[in-house]
Design a protein around this motif. Sequence first.
Motif, PDB file in Angstrom:
ATOM      1  N   TYR A  88     -35.844  -7.543 101.033  1.00 26.69           N
ATOM      2  CA  TYR A  88     -35.489  -6.302 100.342  1.00 26.69           C
ATOM      3  C   TYR A  88     -34.305  -5.608 101.025  1.00 26.69           C
ATOM      4  O   TYR A  88     -33.398  -5.089 100.354  1.00 26.69           O
ATOM      5  N   LYS A  89     -34.287  -5.597 102.379  1.00 26.46           N
ATOM      6  CA  LYS A  89     -33.266  -4.849 103.109  1.00 26.46           C
ATOM      7  C   LYS A  89     -31.974  -5.635 103.300  1.00 26.46           C
ATOM      8  O   LYS A  89     -30.879  -5.051 103.271  1.00 26.46           O
ATOM      9  N   HIS A  90     -32.078  -6.956 103.514  1.00 20.38           N
ATOM     10  CA  HIS A  90     -30.904  -7.698 103.980  1.00 20.38           C
ATOM     11  C   HIS A  90     -30.444  -8.807 103.030  1.00 20.38           C
ATOM     12  O   HIS A  90     -29.271  -9.188 103.095  1.00 20.38           O
ATOM     13  N   ALA A  91     -31.321  -9.361 102.201  1.00 21.06           N
ATOM     14  CA  ALA A  91     -30.966 -10.589 101.493  1.00 21.06           C
ATOM     15  C   ALA A  91     -30.076 -10.351 100.288  1.00 21.06           C
ATOM     16  O   ALA A  91     -29.234 -11.194  99.956  1.00 21.06           O
ATOM     17  N   LYS A  92     -30.246  -9.223  99.608  1.00 19.95           N
ATOM     18  CA  LYS A  92     -29.550  -8.983  98.347  1.00 19.95           C
ATOM     19  C   LYS A  92     -29.815 -10.133  97.376  1.00 19.95           C
ATOM     20  O   LYS A  92     -28.899 -10.682  96.754  1.00 19.95           O
ATOM     21  N   ALA A  93     -31.070 -10.519  97.268  1.00 18.38           N
ATOM     22  CA  ALA A  93     -31.453 -11.676  96.455  1.00 18.38           C
ATOM     23  C   ALA A  93     -31.765 -11.255  95.028  1.00 18.38           C
ATOM     24  O   ALA A  93     -32.116 -10.112  94.745  1.00 18.38           O
ATOM     25  N   THR A  94     -31.638 -12.222  94.124  1.00 19.14           N
ATOM     26  CA  THR A  94     -32.024 -12.018  92.712  1.00 19.14           C
ATOM     27  C   THR A  94     -33.287 -12.792  92.348  1.00 19.14           C
ATOM     28  O   THR A  94     -33.851 -12.597  91.275  1.00 19.14           O
ATOM     29  N   GLN A  95     -33.708 -13.688  93.233  1.00 23.78           N
ATOM     30  CA  GLN A  95     -34.935 -14.464  93.015  1.00 23.78           C
ATOM     31  C   GLN A  95     -35.712 -14.518  94.326  1.00 23.78           C
ATOM     32  O   GLN A  95     -35.165 -14.902  95.357  1.00 23.78           O
ATOM     33  N   VAL A  96     -36.966 -14.118  94.242  1.00 28.74           N
ATOM     34  CA  VAL A  96     -37.849 -14.148  95.410  1.00 28.74           C
ATOM     35  C   VAL A  96     -39.186 -14.746  94.976  1.00 28.74           C
ATOM     36  O   VAL A  96     -39.684 -14.434  93.870  1.00 28.74           O
ATOM     37  N   SER A  97     -39.756 -15.566  95.833  1.00 23.01           N
ATOM     38  CA  SER A  97     -41.053 -16.202  95.511  1.00 23.01           C
ATOM     39  C   SER A  97     -41.963 -16.177  96.727  1.00 23.01           C
ATOM     40  O   SER A  97     -41.491 -16.253  97.863  1.00 23.01           O
ATOM     41  N   LEU A  98     -43.236 -16.077  96.423  1.00 20.66           N
ATOM     42  CA  LEU A  98     -44.282 -16.134  97.454  1.00 20.66           C
ATOM     43  C   LEU A  98     -45.323 -17.147  96.988  1.00 20.66           C
ATOM     44  O   LEU A  98     -45.888 -16.999  95.892  1.00 20.66           O
ATOM     45  N   SER A  99     -45.573 -18.162  97.798  1.00 15.32           N
ATOM     46  CA  SER A  99     -46.518 -19.217  97.405  1.00 15.32           C
ATOM     47  C   SER A  99     -47.420 -19.563  98.569  1.00 15.32           C
ATOM     48  O   SER A  99     -46.997 -19.505  99.731  1.00 15.32           O
ATOM     49  N   LEU A 100     -48.671 -19.924  98.218  1.00 14.88           N
ATOM     50  CA  LEU A 100     -49.659 -20.383  99.206  1.00 14.88           C
ATOM     51  C   LEU A 100     -50.308 -21.653  98.682  1.00 14.88           C
ATOM     52  O   LEU A 100     -50.724 -21.715  97.514  1.00 14.88           O
ATOM     53  N   HIS A 101     -50.384 -22.654  99.565  1.00 19.44           N
ATOM     54  CA  HIS A 101     -50.974 -23.943  99.208  1.00 19.44           C
ATOM     55  C   HIS A 101     -51.884 -24.412 100.341  1.00 19.44           C
ATOM     56  O   HIS A 101     -51.668 -24.043 101.503  1.00 19.44           O
ATOM     57  N   ALA A 102     -52.881 -25.221  99.978  1.00 20.87           N
ATOM     58  CA  ALA A 102     -53.815 -25.792 100.955  1.00 20.87           C
ATOM     59  C   ALA A 102     -53.728 -27.301 100.883  1.00 20.87           C
ATOM     60  O   ALA A 102     -53.706 -27.891  99.790  1.00 20.87           O
ATOM     61  N   SER A 103     -53.676 -27.949 102.055  1.00 19.73           N
ATOM     62  CA  SER A 103     -53.603 -29.398 102.119  1.00 19.73           C
ATOM     63  C   SER A 103     -54.197 -29.863 103.432  1.00 19.73           C
ATOM     64  O   SER A 103     -53.755 -29.415 104.508  1.00 19.73           O
ATOM     65  N   LYS A 104     -55.186 -30.761 103.359  1.00 20.74           N
ATOM     66  CA  LYS A 104     -55.805 -31.372 104.536  1.00 20.74           C
ATOM     67  C   LYS A 104     -56.318 -30.330 105.524  1.00 20.74           C
ATOM     68  O   LYS A 104     -56.169 -30.458 106.739  1.00 20.74           O
ATOM     69  N   GLY A 105     -56.909 -29.272 105.000  1.00 19.68           N
ATOM     70  CA  GLY A 105     -57.501 -28.256 105.850  1.00 19.68           C
ATOM     71  C   GLY A 105     -56.530 -27.233 106.379  1.00 19.68           C
ATOM     72  O   GLY A 105     -56.940 -26.326 107.120  1.00 19.68           O
ATOM     73  N   GLU A 106     -55.233 -27.354 106.049  1.00 13.66           N
ATOM     74  CA  GLU A 106     -54.234 -26.402 106.505  1.00 13.66           C
ATOM     75  C   GLU A 106     -53.723 -25.577 105.334  1.00 13.66           C
ATOM     76  O   GLU A 106     -53.693 -26.052 104.185  1.00 13.66           O
TER      77      GLU A 106
END
Length: 596
Positions: free
Chosen positions: A511-529
């Motif tokens: 928000y402060k530094h990137a000046k981005a037009t696309q932002v994503s947040l993702s969470l995945h699980a694989s092999k217990g991690e």
Amino acid sequence: MFKRALPSLSLVSQITMLMLLLGLLGIGGMSMAAWMAGSIEGNAHAINKAGSLRMQSYRLLSEVPLNGKSAAYIRQMEIDQNSADLLQAVERENLQPQFFALRHYWQTTLRDQVLAAKHPQDVSANMAVFVSQLDTLVAELEHKTEYHLQQIALIQRGLVAFTLILLALTIWFLRRHLLTPWRSLLSQASAITAGDFTRRYERKRVATGNAHNEMDILGDSLNSMSVALGEMVDNLAQRVAEKTADLQQKNRVLDYLYRVSRQLHTSAPLEMRMQPVLKELQSLTPLSGVQVRQYENNGAEVFNEFSHASPRHPVSPKVGEHAGETGESLSWSLRDERENYGVLLAQLPPGQHLNDDQQQLVNTLLEQLTSTLMLARQAEDQQQLMLMEERSAIARELHDSLAQSLSCLKIQVACLQMHQERLCEEDAALLQQMREELSTAYRQLRELLTTFRLTLNTPGLRAALQHTVDEFSRRMGLAIDFDYQIPPRSVPANQGIHLLHIAREALNNAYKHAKATQVSLSLHASKGEITMSICDNGEGISPDAERQNHYGLIIMQDRASTLHGQCRVARRPDGGTEVTVRFRPEALPINPQEQV
């Protein structure tokens, strides 16, 4: 023969008739023998009389010429000729012609010649004729007597043979209709005593469907009793087997519920506790495909699914879509008065149903599963509450001590700068640098206090991250892509708060530094991690960001270390920055006492 002659008589009547027949046959034979013996006895008397006449004839011949005494001999001969025994025998044997010829020859010829003869030679020829006729008559009587004796012997032999045949038939009849059925009845009675109810009495008389003798009636009664006893014993055995199976099933159910209670209250992960419980439920009931779906935030949109095999990653289908093409899909809600924890799903094969005991088992299991999920959620909520209280206490301590000290220092530095004309140029520059550092430190402290005072007002990490995404979407003026693909409640609250702070720090930097037009947040699980990625298409992080004392990056690295994981901040090849955090979540406690 007897069955055809006496089809309607009882066995006792038939035996009585046989005994009477044997008795009548014996009496008849003896009577006939006595009568014929009497007739033969008359012939013997007649033969004796004939022999007497012959002897008297020779005596008269020896007395010739006759005197006064010889008249008695002649009278005696005439008396013997007219004796009743001789007349009866002649008449009985039909020898009247020979007898009448003999008597006529005596009366007309020989009697007068004997009276007139002077010498025996005068009448010896005629006397020989008379004796010859008399011998002929005796021979006829003897022949008739022998014939009668032969008839008596023949009749006796016939009677003996008939008696033997009748006796043999009687023995056969008694053996067939009395002894054999009696042995069969005794054998059947012994079999019934030994517990064998399959033995049956078989009647020999099957011409008519009804029994006419006592043995058949007794056999039919014993057959009926054996059938009734067999049915009764089979019924009792079936009831005992059913009761035994029912008791065994109830014992298995009680043992299963006891082991379920112990299994669900262990410290193992929830999916490991669920697997043996659901697997054994399928062996006790006709249910198949048994699954438990643990809801996130009381809703069915996102859930964690447990089965007897292995847990699957959450998706968002509707309840019941797992049902096969055949059978009935069943579902039971896992909820109480306050919250909806999930649902139990199962498949019921076609043509089968749950009986009362199985339904009671499922209901009891539902209560235990609901209690387990409730305890897990309460433990997580209480851990989150304790964590928030602890962090709030730290924030208050920082605010009351360090924040006020920094504020005081900022005021003192500001006062010194008001008199900087008295200072040299180097001291003024140093004072300005101190003020900037104090401002940076104060700003970092305010951010830290804001972070410590951050609370998870909604249960679950997903809701907290969704709230954060919505907040920064409004602040940045764009829709942040949010992809949450980890099992619900798989991250404990103490780890979830660190993960949330890292996400907020990364989004705040974007928000402060990137000046981005696309932002994503993702969470995945694989092999217990679990892997969390925050990406943007902005200007990208500078290569010397760490050397510029970027406290936000340092805080993210420290929080990743607290998670026993790694945090990597790198430029993306196509532009922008990617923050990646990878760690292995800790096991959730099953009760509040295990979280300290």
